[in-house]
Each structure stands twice: as structure tokens, then as C-alpha cells.
Design an enzyme around this catalytic site. Sequence first.
Site, PDB file in Angstrom:
ATOM      1  N   GLY A   1      83.725  55.958 -29.385  1.00 50.64           N
ATOM      2  CA  GLY A   1      84.096  56.214 -30.775  1.00 50.64           C
ATOM      3  C   GLY A   1      85.592  56.373 -30.938  1.00 50.64           C
TER       4      GLY A   1
ATOM      5  N   CYS B   1      75.326  65.899 -38.370  1.00 46.69           N
ATOM      6  CA  CYS B   1      76.648  65.721 -38.968  1.00 46.69           C
ATOM      7  C   CYS B   1      77.146  67.056 -39.506  1.00 46.69           C
ATOM      8  CB  CYS B   1      76.647  64.704 -40.103  1.00 46.69           C
ATOM      9  SG  CYS B   1      78.321  64.491 -40.763  1.00 46.69           S
TER      10      CYS B   1
ATOM     11  N   GLY C   1      84.307  61.460 -26.196  1.00 48.81           N
ATOM     12  CA  GLY C   1      85.531  61.294 -25.402  1.00 48.81           C
ATOM     13  C   GLY C   1      85.446  60.248 -24.313  1.00 48.81           C
TER      14      GLY C   1
END
Lengths: 261, 293
Positions: free
Chosen positions: B264, B131, B243
Site C-alpha cells: 500500500g 476502517c 509497511g
Amino acid sequence: MNPWQAPSPALADLRPGRVRRYAGGVLEVEFPPGLPPAAPGQFVMVDLGDSALPHPFTPFRTLAGGGFTLLLRPQGRPVAALLARRRAGQAVRLFGPLGRPFPPPPLGARAFAVAESGRIAPLHLLVRLLGEAGGVTLFVGGDDDAHFAALAAFRLPGVRIERRRGGGWPAVEAALARAGTDDVLYAAAPEPALARLDRALGKPGRQGPRAFLALEVAMACGVGACYGCPVPLRRPPDPRRPYARACADGPVFPAGEVALG
Amino acid sequence: MSAAAVDLGRGLRLANPVLLASGPFGYGGRYLELFDPARLGAVVLKGTSPVPWPGNPPPRVAAVDGGLLNAVGLENPGVEAVLAGPARSLAERGCTVVLNVVGHDEDDFVAVARRADLSPHVAALEVNVSCPNVPDGLRYGTDPRAVAGLVAAVRRVTRLPLWVKLPPAPPDRRALARAVADAGADALSLVNTLPALALDRTGRPRLGAGAGGLSGAALRPVALLAVRECADAVDLPIIGMGGVETAEHARAFFAAGARAVAVGTALFRNPLAAVEILAALEADPDPQPPPRR
Ligand SMILES: Cc1cc2nc3c(=O)[nH]c(=O)nc-3n(C[C@H](O)[C@H](O)[C@H](O)COP(=O)(O)O)c2cc1C
Ligand code: FES
């Protein structure tokens, strides 16, 4: 059906229809039926294919037959993308209605609505219902023709419109001067104007009126899933959870609940 | 590659290879009124820490050319609340629930994993060492030795299938993937967002945290390379993401070596993206490849 009650959201591909043009470049675009009717202050997400994110819009007018319109201000709204879709005859994907709506007024309270800088779209359905229920005064403030566009749509039974032209937040000031302790105030305005209203109402010793503020915050999902739309809480119950979500806990917040500007 | 069931190691079989990626779907919110996540292979929950994390100040999202920047900063109510609330309710709706695990240090990761191991509602763990939106977020995800130590420590406290989620462009991807495999991981999740910056007209960052992570279409070619190189380097199943918006994108990830894909950012524009991708894969499981020239 209770028009103050938020329905379950739905998803629809709808073709933008007729366009009305107002002063200052403001546009109103019609959509056919396809989504459940929004409660006042709720929004819909509109994907125009111009961005990784859809655009939140408050439906403006409800049309006879179940359609609705969106009001597009010349700045900050994806006007070109929507008009291009319309010219090409393409549908756009919408989902909603979403978010916590304005609540109905307490029994016997006088109702005031406040719009600054052209943010009148969230107030149309609200003002219509308040006008039918017992009357409402709508203060509209701004310093540009666009801020007073489409006001003809507010000529409705029980609705009194008062324009306040000038700098600062003239509609907020007018409403604060007029509303009494037992009254209720509904506002849609840029954050600094809402912050001004919130501060005035939060002054020590001031009893009322009650107020509900419609915020405009950057969002991603719009459905309370992604935590992309935080609004700081004034007094979080748990300091480790200091934010509310504008899309699910708002976009309408009672005055005093969130920390503004 | 079809829409049929997939085996992701350690006995975990998913009904189909289309998953919801950690974050955008959150715990479902009102997406649950728009589609049924139980139709998908699995739902990966948001990053979960041992105690509640507040997340980053607003704004947290900004659309950019070709994608999205986010710096949510892993806001979550902590593992106890996640297991008692959304993990349970999604599992009871029939979802296969994967818990994305985050922490500042090894003790944090181990604490979440140990707790999740006791839950009947968690089917697998996705260890998030990638992250970009929290200060220590990439501490493990770039160093093969550090990540191996972390994965081995988590492995010791859980029998759950262990996925490790890597960043999109670490210094030595093959070494990182091999270290993760040797330390006992069951699958790789590829990729997390790419560190990125968006500025407004006055030169100020558009996100409250300053920089953020890039996701969406612009990340897709980066993710495809990551999948291809890791598939060549190790023998673990790969969950590809970055994507994925259409069935064609999913097929590209399968061709690069992914066994499953996760959706996502595409949900934001189209809440039905994941279920529509699954339906398209089911309708046309093995499209003829275009003729070779
Ligand atoms: C708003 C948002 C929140 C995210 N939160 C997490 C998270 O909590 N844990 C994690 O491992 N990845 C998180 N991600 C990364 C996604 O799971 C995914 O790896 C990445 O966005 C690429 O896929 P996409 O382009 O389909 O979104 C998040 C992404 C976005 C856009
Ligand atoms: S925009 Fe996703 S939670 Fe509000």
C-alpha cells in the site's frame, strides 16, 4: 511537440547536480535529463527518503540538453534532505510530470502572471512561453528578500517584471488593477492570496479577466489514485461527490471552480 | 516461500503472492502509465459502498515519523460506478480484481456483495470491518459475534471468495479470527491501519477528520504479530500487509504465516514498489536462511 501539452509521466533515478544560492536562503538544484518535459504548471514527485511521502515540486527551469532545475524555498521544503542526498552522491527517485497544466492564453488576450510569497517556480516555463508568444507582465509580490529571489531567471524575451513589496497580496492587487475583461491571469500564490483573487473575479457584474490558479495542496500519490488531495468544488455536479483531486484535476484550476480559503 | 502461484481458497488461484492493497493504488490513476498491475497477483480496489460516499474534509494525509496517517474516509463513487468503470477496465487489462466492501450497517455490506456477485469482473470480495476513518468503521471489527453475523449475511448472498479484513489490534484477535472462519470466510486480510493522531505545533490535528489511520513502516511489526497469531488460531489463508516495502519485508510476512502480501503506502514513495518486490522474489525465490548460531 506542443509545449503546452502534458506528456505521459515517467520514472527516473537522477542525481542532484549543481546548486545555485539566492537571497533569503533560496536554492536552485540542477537535475540531469531523464523525465519528459513538463507542461507549464505541472509537477514532479521527488522521493528524498526523509518521509513516507514524496515531495511535489514544479520543475523551475528547463536546461539545454533536457535537464531541469528545482527551486527550494527555505521554509517548508525538504532542503536538508535534498542536500544530504547530493553530498552523498545518491540518486533520488522522481516521477512525473503530473497534473493539469496552465492552458495557453486565448487568442489576442493580454497575459499577466502573478506570484506571491516566493511561489514563482510554477511560473517560469509559463512566462517563457507567454513571452515568446506575444508578451507577458509578471507581478511578483512579497515582504521578504526570499520572495524576490531568482528573478534574474525571468529576464527573458517578451517578459516584463514588476515587483510589489509590502504586506497583504500586493502582486494580486496590482494584477487585478491592470488586467482587463479580455485578458488572462495566471497565479501561483498561497491559498489566501488565490482566494482574494478568486473573490475579486467572482464579484457580481465583473466580466473578466479569465484566471487560472495554481494550488499547493498536501498530496500522497500525485497520480490521481489515492484521493488524498481533495479540494472542495464550488458547485459539485453531484452533492455526494463534493471534491476534486488537486493532483489530477489540478493543481491548476480555473477561477471559480474550487472553493478557496 | 516463492513467487509462484498461490491458492487463496474457494478455487481462487493467484498467479503470484504480491497484491496491491486497498486504497493507495485506488483505481490506478496514472500509476497505470508507470507499471502494469496485471503482473501482480491481484488488485484490491478502494472501499466500495452501495451509494457514493463523499469522504472526509482535507487534509487527508500527513507523513509522521516512520509512516503515514490518512483519513480519506472511503470516498468512492458507489458500487454501480465502480463495477462499470474501474473494476471492468482493470479486469479487461488482465488484472485479478478484488472489491473491498464497506458499509454503515449489514444491509450496506449485503447490498454491495449482492451487486458484485453479478459482475464478471470481480474475483473476490474483501469485507472491510476495520476502517478507523468513518464513524461506524470499527463497529464489526472488534466484536466476534457482530463480525460473525455480518460475514454470515454476506456469505449468503455471494459465491465469490470472501476475505475479511481485520484491524491491527482488536481486543481478542484469536476469538475474532475464529468467529470469521466459522462464519464462512475464505481468507483473512491483515491488517488495516492503526487509529492514530498527529498534531501540528499549535496542538491542532493535522488531518481534517481529526484522527486517522497509521500505515507504513511503523505498522509492520504490529502486522507481523497479527499474522502470526491468526495463523496459529485458524486454518485460513492470510494476506499480510502493513509497511511491506521490500522483498525482505514480504518474506518476513511469509515466515509469520501469510500466504500473500499486499503493498500500500510504499507505492507513494516508489510507484514500482510492488512490481520490484515481485521481481526480487522471482529472482531469488528461496534465499538460504542465515546460519543458526
Ligand atoms: C491512503 C490510504 C487509503 C486506504 N484505503 C483503504 C480502503 O479503502 N479500504 C481498506 O480496507 N483499507 C484501506 N487502506 C489500508 C491499506 O489497504 C492497508 O491495509 C494499510 O495501509 C497497511 O498497509 P501499508 O502499510 O502497506 O499501507 C488505506 C490505506 C491508505 C494509506
Ligand atoms: S495525491 Fe493521490 S489522488 Fe491526489
